[in-house]
Design a protein around this motif. Structure first.
Motif, PDB file in Angstrom:
ATOM      1  N   CYS A  63       0.825  -1.214   0.000  1.00 48.89           N
ATOM      2  CA  CYS A  63       0.000   0.000   0.000  1.00 48.89           C
ATOM      3  C   CYS A  63       0.855   1.259   0.000  1.00 48.89           C
ATOM      4  O   CYS A  63       2.020   1.244   0.402  1.00 48.89           O
ATOM      5  CB  CYS A  63      -0.898   0.023   1.237  1.00 48.89           C
ATOM      6  SG  CYS A  63      -2.036  -1.360   1.329  1.00 48.89           S
ATOM      7  N   SER A  64       0.228   2.344  -0.427  1.00 48.99           N
ATOM      8  CA  SER A  64       0.870   3.652  -0.407  1.00 48.99           C
ATOM      9  C   SER A  64      -0.131   4.681   0.090  1.00 48.99           C
ATOM     10  O   SER A  64      -1.293   4.662  -0.319  1.00 48.99           O
ATOM     11  CB  SER A  64       1.339   4.035  -1.805  1.00 48.99           C
ATOM     12  OG  SER A  64       1.744   5.387  -1.831  1.00 48.99           O
ATOM     13  N   THR A  65       0.314   5.579   0.941  1.00 52.85           N
ATOM     14  CA  THR A  65      -0.566   6.640   1.436  1.00 52.85           C
ATOM     15  C   THR A  65      -0.620   7.823   0.478  1.00 52.85           C
ATOM     16  O   THR A  65      -1.452   8.707   0.640  1.00 52.85           O
ATOM     17  CB  THR A  65      -0.103   7.128   2.819  1.00 52.85           C
ATOM     18  OG1 THR A  65       1.248   7.571   2.713  1.00 52.85           O
ATOM     19  CG2 THR A  65      -0.217   6.026   3.848  1.00 52.85           C
ATOM     20  N   VAL A 104      -7.203   5.175   4.324  1.00 46.82           N
ATOM     21  CA  VAL A 104      -5.861   5.266   4.882  1.00 46.82           C
ATOM     22  C   VAL A 104      -4.824   5.204   3.775  1.00 46.82           C
ATOM     23  O   VAL A 104      -3.863   5.958   3.772  1.00 46.82           O
ATOM     24  CB  VAL A 104      -5.624   4.142   5.915  1.00 46.82           C
ATOM     25  CG1 VAL A 104      -4.213   4.160   6.435  1.00 46.82           C
ATOM     26  CG2 VAL A 104      -6.622   4.262   7.049  1.00 46.82           C
ATOM     27  N   ALA A 105      -5.019   4.283   2.802  1.00 50.25           N
ATOM     28  CA  ALA A 105      -4.045   4.099   1.730  1.00 50.25           C
ATOM     29  C   ALA A 105      -4.697   3.364   0.569  1.00 50.25           C
ATOM     30  O   ALA A 105      -5.754   2.752   0.719  1.00 50.25           O
ATOM     31  CB  ALA A 105      -2.851   3.304   2.244  1.00 50.25           C
ATOM     32  N   VAL A 106      -4.049   3.435  -0.591  1.00 52.80           N
ATOM     33  CA  VAL A 106      -4.434   2.613  -1.735  1.00 52.80           C
ATOM     34  C   VAL A 106      -3.384   1.517  -1.885  1.00 52.80           C
ATOM     35  O   VAL A 106      -2.218   1.724  -1.570  1.00 52.80           O
ATOM     36  CB  VAL A 106      -4.576   3.443  -3.021  1.00 52.80           C
ATOM     37  CG1 VAL A 106      -5.754   4.365  -2.936  1.00 52.80           C
ATOM     38  CG2 VAL A 106      -3.322   4.226  -3.316  1.00 52.80           C
ATOM     39  N   CYS A 107      -3.826   0.329  -2.365  1.00 57.19           N
ATOM     40  CA  CYS A 107      -2.954  -0.835  -2.358  1.00 57.19           C
ATOM     41  C   CYS A 107      -2.945  -1.530  -3.717  1.00 57.19           C
ATOM     42  O   CYS A 107      -3.924  -1.475  -4.468  1.00 57.19           O
ATOM     43  CB  CYS A 107      -3.410  -1.834  -1.297  1.00 57.19           C
ATOM     44  SG  CYS A 107      -3.609  -1.093   0.334  1.00 57.19           S
ATOM     45  N   LEU A 108      -1.843  -2.231  -4.013  1.00 59.37           N
ATOM     46  CA  LEU A 108      -1.726  -3.009  -5.235  1.00 59.37           C
ATOM     47  C   LEU A 108      -2.206  -4.443  -5.038  1.00 59.37           C
ATOM     48  O   LEU A 108      -2.512  -5.130  -5.998  1.00 59.37           O
ATOM     49  CB  LEU A 108      -0.274  -3.005  -5.726  1.00 59.37           C
ATOM     50  CG  LEU A 108       0.274  -1.638  -6.118  1.00 59.37           C
ATOM     51  CD1 LEU A 108       1.743  -1.749  -6.489  1.00 59.37           C
ATOM     52  CD2 LEU A 108      -0.525  -1.037  -7.257  1.00 59.37           C
ATOM     53  N   ASP A 109      -2.286  -4.898  -3.805  1.00 55.87           N
ATOM     54  CA  ASP A 109      -2.717  -6.253  -3.485  1.00 55.87           C
ATOM     55  C   ASP A 109      -4.221  -6.382  -3.731  1.00 55.87           C
ATOM     56  O   ASP A 109      -4.983  -5.458  -3.463  1.00 55.87           O
ATOM     57  CB  ASP A 109      -2.391  -6.551  -2.023  1.00 55.87           C
ATOM     58  CG  ASP A 109      -2.450  -8.014  -1.690  1.00 55.87           C
ATOM     59  OD1 ASP A 109      -2.502  -8.840  -2.617  1.00 55.87           O
ATOM     60  OD2 ASP A 109      -2.446  -8.341  -0.498  1.00 55.87           O
TER      61      ASP A 109
END
Length: 117
Positions: A63-65, A104-109
């Motif tokens: 994830c990245s914020t 909170v964040a977006v994720c690639l998973d």
């Protein structure tokens, strides 16, 4: 007869210059001592490092914020109003849950399938 003030003496000019330099120095020092501006709060406010539990989830699900430059997120990490973190599908449940909680964040998973937790 017009009344004119006499020109300031050399010592008076030196005193005024010292006062001006002192005031400018104080303004610069106050700016250096001030904490960074966080934009007034909200979802994009500057904060300290995330708590360790949140950081583990960020790492686990890639994830990245701040988002990704070249990749489209597959999921999002959302904090519900009761404080629980959930990984939801980016294109389906993100905006519905974002209204009730906070992203909170977006994720690639990929998010878990329905029925699994």
């Amino acid at each position: 007869m017009p009344h004119r003030l006499p020109p300031p003496s050399r010592t008076m000019r030196a005193v005024l210059l010292a006062l001006r330099a002192g005031a400018l120095s104080l303004a610069v020092l106050a700016g250096l001592w001030a904490p960074p501006y966080d934009g007034g709060g909200g979802p994009f406010a500057v904060t300290a490092d995330p708590p360790s539990g949140v950081q583990r989830m960020l790492d686990r699900h890639d994830c990245s914020t701040t988002g990704f430059a070249d990749e489209v997120p597959a999921s999002a990490l959302v904090r519900s109003p009761d404080g629980h973190l959930r990984l939801v599908a980016y294109d389906r449940g993100l905006f519905t849950l974002a209204r009730a909680g906070s992203v909170v964040a977006v994720c690639l998973d990929e998010p878990p399938r329905r029925g699994k937790r």
